[in-house]
Design a protein around this motif. Structure first.
Motif, PDB file in Angstrom:
ATOM      1  N   PHE A  26      81.587  -4.198 -71.894  1.00  0.00           N
ATOM      2  CA  PHE A  26      80.386  -4.022 -71.422  1.00  0.00           C
ATOM      3  C   PHE A  26      79.106  -3.889 -71.942  1.00  0.00           C
ATOM      4  O   PHE A  26      78.245  -4.452 -72.408  1.00  0.00           O
ATOM      5  CB  PHE A  26      80.398  -4.853 -69.986  1.00  0.00           C
ATOM      6  N   GLU A  30      77.064  -6.565 -73.875  1.00  0.00           N
ATOM      7  CA  GLU A  30      75.448  -6.703 -74.391  1.00  0.00           C
ATOM      8  C   GLU A  30      75.524  -6.314 -75.376  1.00  0.00           C
ATOM      9  O   GLU A  30      73.379  -7.030 -75.529  1.00  0.00           O
ATOM     10  CB  GLU A  30      74.992  -5.471 -72.691  1.00  0.00           C
ATOM     11  N   VAL A  42      88.894  -6.977 -71.581  1.00  0.00           N
ATOM     12  CA  VAL A  42      88.063  -7.478 -70.685  1.00  0.00           C
ATOM     13  C   VAL A  42      88.828  -7.233 -69.317  1.00  0.00           C
ATOM     14  O   VAL A  42      89.372  -7.237 -68.470  1.00  0.00           O
ATOM     15  CB  VAL A  42      86.618  -7.313 -70.470  1.00  0.00           C
ATOM     16  N   VAL A  87      76.788 -12.143 -68.191  1.00  0.00           N
ATOM     17  CA  VAL A  87      77.188 -10.649 -68.493  1.00  0.00           C
ATOM     18  C   VAL A  87      76.879  -9.486 -67.187  1.00  0.00           C
ATOM     19  O   VAL A  87      77.772  -9.654 -66.856  1.00  0.00           O
ATOM     20  CB  VAL A  87      76.751 -10.151 -69.734  1.00  0.00           C
ATOM     21  N   CYS A  90      79.217 -10.319 -64.791  1.00  0.00           N
ATOM     22  CA  CYS A  90      80.282  -9.364 -64.274  1.00  0.00           C
ATOM     23  C   CYS A  90      80.624  -8.027 -64.765  1.00  0.00           C
ATOM     24  O   CYS A  90      80.697  -6.902 -64.156  1.00  0.00           O
ATOM     25  CB  CYS A  90      80.606  -9.703 -66.702  1.00  0.00           C
ATOM     26  N   ILE A  91      78.878  -7.505 -65.142  1.00  0.00           N
ATOM     27  CA  ILE A  91      78.309  -6.087 -64.903  1.00  0.00           C
ATOM     28  C   ILE A  91      78.946  -5.883 -63.361  1.00  0.00           C
ATOM     29  O   ILE A  91      78.453  -4.940 -62.829  1.00  0.00           O
ATOM     30  CB  ILE A  91      77.164  -5.796 -65.458  1.00  0.00           C
ATOM     31  N   ARG A 462      74.487   0.075 -66.963  1.00  0.00           N
ATOM     32  CA  ARG A 462      74.865  -0.954 -65.771  1.00  0.00           C
ATOM     33  C   ARG A 462      73.379  -0.640 -64.986  1.00  0.00           C
ATOM     34  O   ARG A 462      73.056  -1.725 -63.731  1.00  0.00           O
ATOM     35  CB  ARG A 462      76.380  -0.705 -65.147  1.00  0.00           C
TER      36      ARG A 462
END
Lengths: 775, 122
Positions: A26, A30, A42, A87, A90-91, A462
């Motif tokens: 990620f 990103e 992933v 995104v 997802c994080i 994150r």
């Protein structure tokens, strides 16, 4: 249940690797690398976590991972666009998965609705797009029909019964029908054989369910002249006699061949007729109608009405046309519960043909070529980095032995005095080679345990993102030196302190965008996370361009809490360092002031646990820098061997700036009674190691030495020792593991002559004195 | 009866370990591979009676693996079971389209696993 525990250990191990991988993926996503490889990785990670979780019954984890996986699947095949919002979601989801894993591992329950918001968003996203793509699902089975066509050839059977069978056509009932029996019609397609399924095995399964009568329908077998080697000509009619049998049980046997055959299952007999027509029969009929047109087999390339006729058969048996004995004997068996070997015999002649049937005629070259190309590609990929998994204990053992080897080697070298050197030149050369090899061995062994700090750093973006959202600030994170390697055990301990430090920077350091703009700063704050190797240490620095520490408040709180006596006036640097003072920071009262303090004692205690130190430096209005200095705990250290009293001590070479003879140094007294050393216009705190460690020294003060060391933040400290013996390498032995932590001592070591020496912890000495003064 | 040899292909060490445990307890000989490519390598050199493969794997996934197995050598009649999660019906269909013989639902029940294997091997 130790097996299960072992599996769980493997699983959690694997999870932690997968979660780290997720974070890395990620980080790249990103950064803009939104390619399918990343997404696939992933997806696989989440899939694997889910798979294992299912095995152990971690249902909360399975549930969440499944919803997340579905979302990822949609993203992967383009149904959902991978926008920044997705995104971020997802994080956040990774976080939740990690929490679930942790909960599963520790056995602590998370709230039942944990992650429900995210799950709801997954669903919403999935719903929003799901209409577009229903058409991808159907193409599967068709892809295969270029493949070979197995043939059921039983020439004897044709001779014996062919004519009669053809005459009988389909409406010939195979068995005398008894009430409640199940009648199954089974016509395999070519695909069934292509997938290595085998009617024989299905019959074997059925036979295990109850009494079975099988009759092969051979009338489709054409004259030899028309015979197509790869067509399927044979079908079977099976009657099952068993009181307990249900349709589901029968269908389960055919589970794997569903879609690869025409099958009808119907219960016959007075009691069950209605049921057979109403509920049982329609399903298979519908299925068969769908399957038939798509199947190019001769058998199935029938006109629609023929198909209909064929299908009519399924419910038909209700109107029995019993030709009992003759028909049964005509084919092969009448003994209920037919012997399996017999049944096999009837099928066998065909089987070898099935097996030997060549694979796809049209596409084979393309297919055959593919593996080669793939193979080469795959090969080159896997040649990149190969790895094995080794138990950490085994590595530790090697590390220890290498440590002993280093000591022995250095001992041997020390034993060589000038006379011996002159006499045994060959031996000296040998020892030199040994020294070199030992050093190389040592480096290699250390490298085994070393890992890039990336695995910890990758979790931080994150965190920063989350904190920015929570606090309404704009924060960007820069990471530098993430490939710097540290011992694995150190890395494992690094995550919590780093999290605390970054949280602190974001919470208390970085100002709101408005405040920043008002102060003439860009509205986005920056947190810089860096790692570098500095001699025998690793420096990890967390730096922000925020407001800096509010020293007045910190000092006020410290005085209120009695950490600093009312009459003591600490320097700015000492105040900054106070945020780590034990007992200072845990109070909630601090969490809503603009200064620092939350959780920093945790940082210090964690870092001390791995033999490191923390230093903080702050500039009002400009920002704060926190430096973690971590020893390479298992590493070999280059040190200077000194003498204090009668005992040897070692000082890490990396912290030594210079050494000065006391007679040449200019000391000055300060009002508190202590001494300072003036070095090129700078005043440096002096620590007499003999006094500090309560040693008796008889050395003439003029003949003693000053070892000028650099502590954190380029602050110097001057250590007074009795003598300087020389430089050498030592293997660090932990004091904490073998004894307990001692302030001012970083560890112990065994010298070449077998003596034990303590390793001076320069920063620890300095910090201890600051606290002593402050308290 | 000779010992049946099972090749298990999965990138999850947990699943490989559990399969190994279950299968060897049931008297099978177990070979392992961590992705489809490794699986193909094993098949090149070893005679196996049944294959159990995951679908989602790095390097070469299960679908591609099955296609290769079906397309190469003398493996047209080698039963290949797909290890799948209960919900991935379309994956199952894809696996089937590639030439998979049957499937095992994750998490698998040891008894069911053995019975499924017995369902596809002679």
């Amino acid at each position: 249940m130790s097996d299960l525990d072992d599996f769980k250990a493997t699983y959690f191990d694997e999870c932690s690797e997968l979660l780290t991988a997720l974070e890395e993926e990620f980080a790249a996503i990103e950064a803009g690398e939104r390619d399918s490889d990343r997404l696939n990785a992933v997806f696989r990670a989440i899939h694997s976590i889910k798979g294992g979780a299912g095995a152990f019954g971690f249902s909360a984890l399975v549930g969440f991972a499944h919803a997340y996986e579905t979302l990822l699947d949609y993203v992967r095949d383009g149904r959902i666009e991978l926008t920044d919002d997705v995104v971020v979601l997802c994080i956040r989801a990774n976080d939740i998965v990690a929490d679930h894993v942790k909960a599963a591992q520790t056995g602590e329950a998370l709230p039942a609705d944990y992650g429900i918001d995210e799950k709801t968003r997954f669903d919403a996203l999935a719903r929003g797009e799901s209409i577009a793509d229903d058409d991808d699902n159907g193409e599967g089975p068709d892809e295969f029909d270029i493949d070979f066509t197995p043939v059921m050839v039983n020439l004897d059977a044709i001779h014996a019964s062919g004519e009669a069978a053809v005459d009988d056509a389909f409406d010939m009932a195979p068995m005398q029908i008894e009430s409640g029996h199940w009648e199954i019609k089974f016509t395999p397609h070519r695909a069934l054989y292509a997938r290595a399924n085998d009617p024989l095995l299905l019959f074997r399964e059925l036979a295990a369910l109850g009494q079975m009568h099988v009759r092969a329908v051979l009338q489709e077998i054409p004259p030899l002249s028309d015979f197509e080697p790869f067509a399927v000509y044979c079908s079977w009619e099976i009657t099952m006699v068993s009181p307990d049998l249900t349709e589901a049980m029968i269908r389960e046997v055919f589970e794997f061949v569903e879609g690869d055959c025409d099958i009808s299952v119907a219960q016959v007999g007075a009691a069950a007729i209605g049921q057979a027509e109403d509920t049982v029969a329609p399903a298979p009929v519908a299925k068969a109608v769908v399957a038939a047109p798509s199947e190019p087999d001769d058998l199935l390339a029938l006109a629609d009405d023929e198909v209909a006729g064929l299908l009519d058969f399924a419910p038909e048996p209700a109107a029995p046309a019993p030709t009992p004995a003759a028909a049964v004997q005509d084919t092969f068996e009448e003994a209920p519960g037919l012997s399996f070997a017999e049944l096999a015999e009837t099928i066998k002649p065909a089987a070898p043909v099935i097996k030997a049937a060549p694979i796809p005629m049209a596409k084979p070259t393309a297919l055959a070529a593919a593996p080669v190309a793939e193979g080469e590609e795959g090969g080159s990929r896997s040649n990149g980095v190969q790895s094995i998994r080794v138990d950490l204990d085994k590595v530790d053992r090697v590390v220890n032995m290498v440590g002993e080897l280093v000591i022995t080697q250095s001992m041997l070298t020390q034993q060589m005095d000038e006379t011996l050197r002159a006499r045994y030149t060959e031996l000296v050369r040998g020892l030199e080679v040994l020294a070199q090899t030992t050093r190389g061995l040592q480096d290699s062994v250390m490298a085994i345990r070393a890992q890039p700090v990336k695995s910890v750093f990758s979790r931080m973006p994150r965190l920063v993102r989350e904190l920015a959202t929570k606090t309404g600030k704009k924060i960007k994170l820069e990471t530098i030196g993430e490939n710097t390697e540290i011992d694995k055990t150190v890395i494992e301990q690094l995550s919590d302190p780093l999290t605390h430090m970054i949280r602190n920077s974001a919470d208390h350091g970085i100002e709101t965008p408005e405040k920043r703009l008002a102060r003439g700063k860009p509205d986005t704050g920056t947190i810089r996370l860096s790692a570098e190797q500095a001699g025998g240490n690793i420096l990890i620095i967390v730096e922000d361009d925020g407001a800096g520490i509010n020293r007045e408040r910190v000092l006020q709180v410290a005085r209120d809490k009695g950490v600093v006596a009312p009459d003591v006036n600490p320097t700015e640097e000492q105040i900054d360092q106070l945020i780590f003072a034990p007992g200072f920071s845990t109070a909630e009262a601090l969490s809503d002031i603009s200064g620092r303090g939350v959780g920093m004692d945790v940082v210090l205690s964690n870092i001390k646990k791995i033999g490191g130190s923390v230093h903080v430096r702050s500039w009002t209005g400009k920002g704060t820098r926190m430096t973690l200095r971590l020893p390479l705990t298992l590493a070999v250290l280059d040190v200077m061997l000194v003498k204090v009293g009668d005992s040897p001590y070692v000082v890490p070479l990396s912290s030594i700036v210079e050494t000065i003879q006391c007679s040449r140094a200019s000391f000055e007294r300060v009002p508190s009674g202590g001494q300072v050393l003036q070095v090129r216009g700078e005043y440096v705190q002096v620590i007499d190691l003999a006094k500090r460690f309560d040693m008796v020294t008889e050395t003439d003060p003029e003949n003693r030495f000053v070892v000028l060391c650099e502590a954190e933040g380029s602050h110097k400290v001057a250590l007074i020792v009795d003598d300087i013996i020389g430089q050498q390498q030592v293997v660090i032995k932990s004091l904490e593991e073998n004894f307990e932590r001692v302030d001012g001592i970083a560890g112990g070591t065994i010298l070449g002559d077998g003596n034990v020496a303590l390793i001076v912890d320069v920063q620890g000495l300095k910090t201890a004195i600051v606290h002593k003064n402050a308290a | 009866m000779t010992t049946l040899r099972v090749l298990t292909v999965d990138d999850s060490r947990t699943i490989l370990a559990m399969l190994h445990h279950t299968l060897s307890n049931a008297g099978f000989e177990v070979l392992q591979a961590e992705d489809g490519k490794q699986g193909l390598d094993v098949l090149k050199n070893e005679q196996v009676d049944v294959v159990i493969t995951d679908i989602n794997m790095p390097v070469m996934d299960g679908i591609e693996f099955i296609r290769h197995v079906r397309a190469t050598g003398n493996h047209q009649s080698l039963p290949i079971l797909i290890l799948t999660t209960e919900t991935s019906q379309d994956k199952r269909d894809q696996g089937k389209a590639a030439g998979g013989t049957g499937w095992i639902v994750k998490p698998f029940d040891p008894e069911k696993l053995i019975s499924v294997i017995n369902r596809v091997v002679h």
